[in-house]
Scaffold this motif. Structure first.
Motif, short mmCIF file in Angstrom:
data_model
loop_
_atom_site.label_atom_id
_atom_site.label_comp_id
_atom_site.label_asym_id
_atom_site.label_seq_id
_atom_site.Cartn_x
_atom_site.Cartn_y
_atom_site.Cartn_z
N GLU A 28 0.83 -1.21 0.00
CA GLU A 28 0.00 0.00 0.00
C GLU A 28 0.86 1.26 0.00
O GLU A 28 0.59 2.22 -0.73
N ILE A 29 1.92 1.25 0.81
CA ILE A 29 2.80 2.42 0.89
C ILE A 29 3.51 2.66 -0.44
O ILE A 29 3.64 3.80 -0.90
N VAL A 30 3.98 1.59 -1.09
CA VAL A 30 4.64 1.74 -2.40
C VAL A 30 3.69 2.39 -3.39
O VAL A 30 4.07 3.32 -4.13
N CYS A 31 2.45 1.94 -3.44
CA CYS A 31 1.46 2.53 -4.35
C CYS A 31 1.24 4.00 -4.03
O CYS A 31 1.16 4.85 -4.94
N ARG A 32 1.15 4.33 -2.75
CA ARG A 32 0.92 5.72 -2.35
C ARG A 32 2.13 6.60 -2.63
O ARG A 32 1.98 7.79 -2.93
N ILE A 33 3.33 6.03 -2.53
CA ILE A 33 4.53 6.80 -2.84
C ILE A 33 4.51 7.29 -4.28
O ILE A 33 4.75 8.47 -4.56
N PHE A 34 4.18 6.40 -5.21
CA PHE A 34 4.22 6.76 -6.62
C PHE A 34 3.03 7.63 -7.05
O PHE A 34 3.08 8.26 -8.10
N THR A 35 1.98 7.65 -6.26
CA THR A 35 0.86 8.55 -6.57
C THR A 35 1.00 9.90 -5.86
O THR A 35 0.46 10.90 -6.32
N ARG A 36 1.73 9.92 -4.74
CA ARG A 36 1.88 11.15 -3.96
C ARG A 36 3.04 12.01 -4.40
O ARG A 36 2.90 13.22 -4.56
N PHE A 37 4.21 11.41 -4.63
CA PHE A 37 5.39 12.19 -4.97
C PHE A 37 5.27 12.72 -6.40
O PHE A 37 4.93 11.98 -7.32
N GLN A 38 5.55 14.00 -6.55
CA GLN A 38 5.48 14.62 -7.87
C GLN A 38 6.76 14.38 -8.67
O GLN A 38 6.72 14.31 -9.90
N VAL A 39 7.88 14.29 -7.99
CA VAL A 39 9.17 14.05 -8.62
C VAL A 39 9.81 12.85 -7.93
O VAL A 39 9.89 12.80 -6.70
N ARG A 244 11.78 25.64 -3.21
CA ARG A 244 13.03 24.90 -3.01
C ARG A 244 12.85 23.86 -1.92
O ARG A 244 13.33 22.74 -2.02
N PHE A 245 12.14 24.24 -0.86
CA PHE A 245 11.88 23.30 0.23
C PHE A 245 11.11 22.10 -0.28
O PHE A 245 11.44 20.96 0.03
N MET A 246 10.09 22.36 -1.08
CA MET A 246 9.26 21.28 -1.58
C MET A 246 10.02 20.37 -2.54
O MET A 246 9.80 19.16 -2.56
N SER A 247 10.93 20.94 -3.33
CA SER A 247 11.69 20.10 -4.27
C SER A 247 12.57 19.13 -3.51
O SER A 247 12.82 18.00 -3.97
N GLU A 248 13.06 19.54 -2.32
CA GLU A 248 13.87 18.61 -1.52
C GLU A 248 13.00 17.55 -0.87
O GLU A 248 13.40 16.40 -0.74
N MET A 249 11.80 17.96 -0.44
CA MET A 249 10.91 17.01 0.24
C MET A 249 10.32 16.01 -0.73
O MET A 249 10.19 14.83 -0.41
N MET A 250 9.90 16.48 -1.90
CA MET A 250 9.14 15.62 -2.80
C MET A 250 9.89 15.36 -4.09
O MET A 250 9.36 14.75 -4.98
#
Length: 250
Positions: A28-39, A244-250
């Motif tokens: 479930e987490i793997v699926c959510r990772i690829f749907t949540r992260f933009q980059v 910039r903060f978001m690019s590091e997080m996501m």
């Protein structure tokens, strides 16, 4: 701990439930990772992905071992120990500087456990079994202390942000940071259960419960990360520093 270990029927049922739930959570987490992260890059992305995949590999390694599915000791050792390294180390790395503490732990603590695990499942296990039993207690205790340090760091940062940054002073921000504190307390509580099972001598149940506990902790941390990211997006309102903060997080 040795190669010829067998499970009672009741223990086998408990272990398979823990392992199955852990795999379900990780998928479930793997699926959510690829749907949540933009980059698809960055420390958070790779650490979350590594930890999720590690949980699945670790669970299947102990499934093969505990239920006599495979007679290949190298395969069982590689999956159980290799998956454990990804599961524990991947979940611990959330900041680059933490690598200074975590990577030596991975090499020394988990490397030693892997060597002793392999030796205890060899054709001459006796010299390794006593050392491995003591090392497993040391390993579980050490990672409990490490998780407490990391959780304490997150709580400290949360309190500092609330006090020093106007962006994080609203009611929504306070609810998110209260959630962050609660999640880290729950993480420590789960680690306490793993520690208790190990000191009680319930090695087989401990190894399967630890896999499930790490999958639960990862779900908690992923949820709070998403809330923090959403809060940051709203708070910075697309400012350059926020981008910039978001690019590091996501």
């Amino acid at each position: 701990m040795g190669a010829g270990s067998s499970l009672s029927y009741r223990t086998a049922l408990i272990v398979i439930v823990f392992l199955a739930l852990a795999v379900y959570n990780a998928v479930e987490i793997v699926c959510r990772i690829f749907t949540r992260f933009q980059v698809y890059h960055g420390v958070y992305f790779y650490s979350m992905l590594a930890a999720s995949i590690g949980i699945i590999i670790h669970a299947f390694g102990y499934f093969l071992r505990n239920y006599d599915v495979s007679h290949s000791a190298p395969l069982e050792i590689t999956m159980a120990c290799g998956g454990g390294v990804l599961m524990i180390t991947g979940q611990s790395i959330k900041d680059r500087w933490l690598l200074v503490m975590i990577l030596p732990d991975c090499v020394v603590v988990q490397g030693g456990a892997t060597t002793l695990f392999a030796g205890s499942n060899s054709t001459n296990p006796e010299p390794f079994l006593k050392i491995y039993a003591a090392w497993e207690i040391f390993q579980v205790t050490w990672f409990f202390v490490q998780e407490c340090l990391i959780s304490g760091l997150y709580v400290y940062r949360a309190v500092t942000l609330i006090r020093t940054s106007g962006v994080f002073r609203g009611d929504d921000a306070k609810r998110v940071f209260n959630h962050l504190i609660l999640v880290n307390l729950l993480v420590i509580a789960l680690d306490v259960t793993v520690l208790a099972l190990q000191y009680a001598g319930l090695y087989t149940i401990q190894t399967s419960w630890k896999t499930l506990a790490y999958s639960i902790k990862l779900k908690f941390e992923f949820d709070i990360l998403n809330r923090l990211v959403d809060l940051t997006k709203a708070g910075f309102n697309n400012r350059p520093s926020g981008s910039r903060f978001m690019s590091e997080m996501m």
